[in-house]
Write a protein that holds these residues in place. Structure first.
Motif, PDB file in Angstrom:
ATOM      1  N   SER A 145       0.950  -1.154   0.020  1.00 34.02           N
ATOM      2  CA  SER A 145      -0.113   0.013   0.063  1.00 34.02           C
ATOM      3  C   SER A 145       0.869   1.265   0.004  1.00 34.02           C
ATOM      4  CB  SER A 145      -0.784  -0.146   1.200  1.00 34.02           C
ATOM      5  OG  SER A 145      -2.076   0.964   1.185  1.00 34.02           O
ATOM      6  N   HIS A 177      -7.344   4.429  -4.845  1.00 33.70           N
ATOM      7  CA  HIS A 177      -5.942   3.716  -4.206  1.00 33.70           C
ATOM      8  C   HIS A 177      -5.198   3.274  -5.511  1.00 33.70           C
ATOM      9  CE1 HIS A 177      -8.029   3.230  -0.455  1.00 33.70           C
ATOM     10  NE2 HIS A 177      -9.159   2.870  -1.194  1.00 33.70           N
ATOM     11  N   HIS A 213      -6.347  -2.539   2.948  1.00 30.05           N
ATOM     12  CA  HIS A 213      -6.610  -1.291   3.473  1.00 30.05           C
ATOM     13  C   HIS A 213      -7.540  -0.984   4.487  1.00 30.05           C
ATOM     14  CE1 HIS A 213      -7.091   3.230   2.768  1.00 30.05           C
ATOM     15  NE2 HIS A 213      -6.008   3.046   2.076  1.00 30.05           N
ATOM     16  N   GLU A 272      -4.217  -5.256  -2.334  1.00 29.65           N
ATOM     17  CA  GLU A 272      -3.690  -4.063  -1.307  1.00 29.65           C
ATOM     18  C   GLU A 272      -4.827  -4.533  -0.609  1.00 29.65           C
ATOM     19  OE1 GLU A 272      -3.922   0.021  -3.143  1.00 29.65           O
ATOM     20  OE2 GLU A 272      -3.563   0.821  -1.175  1.00 29.65           O
TER      21      GLU A 272
END
Ligand SMILES: [Zn+2]
Length: 399
Positions: A79, A344, A191, A189
């Motif tokens: 990330s 993102h 998050h 990813e």
């Protein structure tokens, strides 16, 4: 899981003080700042501690490799470590810390990768300093022009190129990085959730379906500077009045189009209490289900402002690939699937054709981009467990 908890808490404690404002308890980890450099040093140290080879691509994104970076078709997780002004602790770092924790778990469980695994920390995801979000991944995919990137300025007038040079990174090689991109087989990813969808249910971890369309625009409202005490109201050309109308129009138009519009950053010149402004510069963030809704809001804002909105970034709607989404939801026992309005790096990579997916970890406050952003340790550990399960599957059973 005890080992994971200890390791997670140790990494979290190391990151805790970096770039934290004592006044607000929020983070100011802007790209290429001292706080960012300290985060980058932390990333390198954690990688080296695990015997992972660290590479920095032409853009400045950091990679930690388990396996040969040149073998191709890598499973990549990670990330970002930068933050918005007074951001929370979880947005970004949770994905990076979870990646390291997942590597430890995979090794403990004797997983033997059949393809390389990489952990990436994308540079300048928030765009807090130079205005363009996901600059690190956008430069990599060619979505952000390198000349434009180098000349973007922060509020102190420093260019991105200056900032990179000051931090020891040569900006001359910015630009689409086909070599690095080609090595990424799949990107996942993790998050923190930026909303309260997971709070309603019983699952600590969800899977992203997609990212709504969003962008940033700048408005330059010009007027005439004059004395606040001697200029009759009728004689004024005050751009602040147009900003007020613009803010209200943004709200009204967003409601009409079931979209979101925010004016959260304003710069006023000359900036004196007793001076009528000569310039009000405002930034609009607008998001919606689809491009047409967002464009309609931007047009309404431009009309109210009497100025052409200058587009600083645009991210079309992203729908993450269904096969990978289904595979991950299945691996996690039917995890809830949710869309997000937040941009993102995973969305940028998906837009460039890389198979990408996201996991969200429950955030009890639902608040993000604020010190109130939170995730319970138990939920973070559930996220690490989920990420480990997904990576192990991708590493050993390529699609
Ligand atoms: Zn983030």
């Amino acid at each position: 899981m005890t080992g994971t908890r200890v390791r997670f808490e140790a990494m979290w404690a190391d990151l805790h003080p970096i770039g934290r404002s004592p006044a607000t308890a929020g983070y100011r980890r802007f790209a290429w700042s001292d706080a960012d450099l300290t985060c980058r040093e932390w990333f390198t140290a954690e990688a080296v501690r695990r015997g992972l080879a660290v590479t920095v691509d032409r853009i400045g994104n950091q990679w930690a490799w388990w396996g040969d970076p040149d073998a191709g078709d890598a499973v990549v997780t990670g990330s970002h470590l930068d933050s918005v002004p007074d951001g929370g602790a979880f947005d970004g770092p949770l994905g990076v810390v979870s990646g390291f924790a997942a590597v430890d778990l995979l090794r403990e469980r004797g997983v033997v990768p059949t393809r390389p695994l990489a952990l990436v920390s994308f540079t300048d995801e928030e765009g807090a300093r130079f205005g363009v979000p996901c600059a690190g991944s956008r430069l990599m995919t060619g979505d952000l022009d390198p000349d434009r990137a180098r000349s973007l300025r922060d509020t102190d007038g420093a260019t991105m190129a200056d900032a990179m040079r000051g931090a020891g990174h040569d900006p001359v090689h910015l630009g689409r990085d086909d070599e690095t991109l080609a090595g990424v087989g799949t990107f996942v990813e993790l998050h923190v959730e930026q909303g309260r969808a997971l709070v309603q249910g019983s699952a600590a971890v969800g899977v992203a379906s997609g990212i709504r369309a969003h962008g940033r625009w700048r408005l330059d409202l010009h007027g005439r500077a004059d004395h606040a005490g001697t200029t009759r109201l009728a004689d004024r050309d005050d751009p602040m009045l147009r900003l007020a109308a613009t803010v209200l129009a943004a709200r009204e138009s967003a409601e009409r189009h079931a979209a979101l519009a925010t004016i959260g950053k304003v710069h006023v010149e000359p900036g004196g209490t007793n001076a009528i402004p000569s310039l009000v510069r405002a930034w609009l963030d607008a998001r919606g289900e689809n491009e047409a809704d967002v464009r309609a809001v931007v047009a309404a804002v431009g009309a109210a402002a009497g100025a052409e909105p200058i587009e600083e970034s645009w991210s079309p709607e992203v729908i993450f690939g269904q096969p990978l989404q289904d595979r991950i939801a299945g691996l996690l026992g039917g995890a809830p699937v949710l869309a997000t309005g937040a941009g993102h790096d995973a969305g940028v990579l998906a837009g460039a054709g890389v198979p990408a997916a996201m996991l969200f970890v429950r955030n009890p406050t639902g608040v993000s981009h604020s010190p109130a952003e939170h995730a319970d340790v138990d939920d973070c550990l559930a996220g690490i467990e989920a990420l480990t399960t997904v990576i192990a599957n991708l590493l050993t059973e390529p699609s």
